[in-house]
Design an enzyme around this catalytic site. Sequence first.
Site, PDB file in Angstrom:
ATOM      1  N   HIS A   1       3.851  -1.984   3.200  1.00  0.00           N
ATOM      2  CA  HIS A   1       3.870  -0.647   2.589  1.00  0.00           C
ATOM      3  C   HIS A   1       5.199  -0.478   1.871  1.00  0.00           C
ATOM      4  CE1 HIS A   1       0.855  -0.418   5.797  1.00  0.00           C
ATOM      5  NE2 HIS A   1       0.256   0.479   5.014  1.00  0.00           N
TER       6      HIS A   1
ATOM      7  N   HIS B   1      -5.869   2.666  -4.009  1.00  0.00           N
ATOM      8  CA  HIS B   1      -5.876   2.828  -2.547  1.00  0.00           C
ATOM      9  C   HIS B   1      -6.550   4.171  -2.265  1.00  0.00           C
ATOM     10  CE1 HIS B   1      -4.953   1.996   1.502  1.00  0.00           C
ATOM     11  NE2 HIS B   1      -3.858   2.754   1.633  1.00  0.00           N
TER      12      HIS B   1
ATOM     13  N   HIS C   1      -5.120   9.860   0.275  1.00  0.00           N
ATOM     14  CA  HIS C   1      -4.964   9.123   1.531  1.00  0.00           C
ATOM     15  C   HIS C   1      -5.308   9.991   2.741  1.00  0.00           C
ATOM     16  CE1 HIS C   1      -3.620   5.992   4.251  1.00  0.00           C
ATOM     17  NE2 HIS C   1      -3.356   5.213   3.208  1.00  0.00           N
TER      18      HIS C   1
ATOM     19  N   ASP D   1       0.830  -1.213   0.000  1.00  0.00           N
ATOM     20  CA  ASP D   1       0.000   0.000   0.000  1.00  0.00           C
ATOM     21  C   ASP D   1       0.865   1.264   0.000  1.00  0.00           C
ATOM     22  OD1 ASP D   1      -2.036  -1.791   0.264  1.00  0.00           O
ATOM     23  OD2 ASP D   1      -2.878  -0.905   2.100  1.00  0.00           O
ATOM     24  N   ASP D   2       0.206   2.334  -0.351  1.00  0.00           N
ATOM     25  CA  ASP D   2       0.717   3.719  -0.210  1.00  0.00           C
ATOM     26  C   ASP D   2       1.800   4.125  -1.209  1.00  0.00           C
ATOM     27  OD1 ASP D   2      -1.017   3.595   1.894  1.00  0.00           O
ATOM     28  OD2 ASP D   2       0.453   4.043   3.464  1.00  0.00           O
TER      29      ASP D   2
HETATM   30 ZN    ZN Z   1      -2.636   3.100   3.297  1.00  0.00          ZN
END
Ligand code: ZN
Length: 525
Positions: A485, A377, A381, A328-329
């Site tokens: 991540h 995602h 964010h 993620d991210d």
């Molecule tokens: Zn995230």
Amino acid sequence: MKKREKKPAEQEPAQEKEDAAKPEGSAAESSVTESVIEPEEPAKEARKYKRRRALRLALLILAAYALIVAAVAVLVDGRHVRFYMASDGEMTVECGQPYYEPGCYAVTYGKLFGESQRRLPLRVEGEVDTGKVGSYELRYIVRYLFREYETSRLVTVTDTTAPEITLLYKEGYRPSWLDGYEEEGYVAKDLCDGDLTEQVQREVFPDRIVYTVTDAAGNTATAERRPDYAVTAPEITLLGGDKLEYNACLYFTDPGFTAKDSLGNDLSGYVETEGEVIPYKPGLYELSYSISNAQGEKVSAVRTVNILPVGAPETVDPDRNTIYLTFDDGPGPYTEQLLDLLKVYGVKATFFVTCNNPDYEDMVGRAYREGHSIGVHSATHNYYSIYASEEAFFEDFNAAQNMIYEQTGSYTSLLRFPGGSSNTVSSFNSGIMTRLTQAVTDMGYQYFDWNVSSGDAGETTNTRQIAQNIIDGCTGRRASIVLQHDIKDYSVAAVEQVLIWGRNNGYSFRALDLSSPAAHHTIFN
Ligand code: ZN
């Protein structure tokens, strides 16, 4: 009478005096003449003189008598002026109409000699203004025998006539259904008040226009006009039809409409639409399209939009123990080395991406081309903005999709909610996760949570510990969805150890797709 009697009485003594003087005078004269003229001549002269005197006297008496007779005659006759007036002494004239003098003349009249034929010269004083309501006096004056005689006429000017309204018509003019009737003009005239156009009251009704005007005397006139609008009533045509069906999706775009009147004028720009389609929420929606005109008339059309749920994708459990590595991210500074590593091991993973590091977005394209899965995602964010509303979430979601499309040439059907579907950070908007998970499912997306946490999100920064957490989590599990991540170097550094462990222990590594197990969490909000 007394005076007239007196006059002759006064005259008598004068005559006596004259008579008394006569002998003295004649004696004196005769004494003179006797010495100069013959005696017969003076006698002749005296006789002549006597006759003349007598004649004079007679004439005087006659004249006095005539005077007395005339005076008596005048008195007895009672001669005076008599007026003859055509029409009455009082008359009424309508305001604005010309005034014609009906005529008046004067003659003399007496009891004895009756009426004279001769008309006396008249003088008229006063004026009649027939342009103004009011009473006017006309005086007719005659001068006769040092006296003035007069009579009068009262002329009343009244206004009993209403003004006249004339409606104007323009050649070939036709009212527009939309704007209504555009006044073609009118004129109001009153005989007395003149032009009253400015005072006309105009009342507009749906089917007619009424014009009213009142003159100063209170006389009211009305006129009416009935413009024909019917010929130009527009029609709304719904492009795509009045019944639409769509799969639940991010955005609904109305296929449009046209509105034209019978003359072919395009009135589409005046159409107002009502109703809303929530494209990600299955249901039957009604949209109405209407156009109203200045008369308050309305033409409408309605269409229904049926949003159908695409439904949850069917998931298939893998036939052997499988590890789904998810990152993620990213993309971020360590994505490239991660891709290099995965390439070496021939392992496919899944990247749930953001737009927070534009410099590394090309890694999204590379990952896609190298067989990894790309999922949304979040563009930003930012929990507080994306979970503020469904609209805000999907706006952010769409921004990430666009970035993915730019890098890969296709949109993705996979996503992971920031914080996971079980997050409580969104609790400031009650029920948002319940609604969002339903919406994305209805749209045919699959959201993924995880069942193996690496602990790289705050628990530890120790690569060895991260690798151990993953290995412990995956051990003996048929489908492991691992959360990491790739913007954290200590997490990316743990991947190789996991790959080695997995290969040595009979696990296969796969990228997620729509049929993969989704490891949905319990939803708390
Ligand atoms: Zn995230």
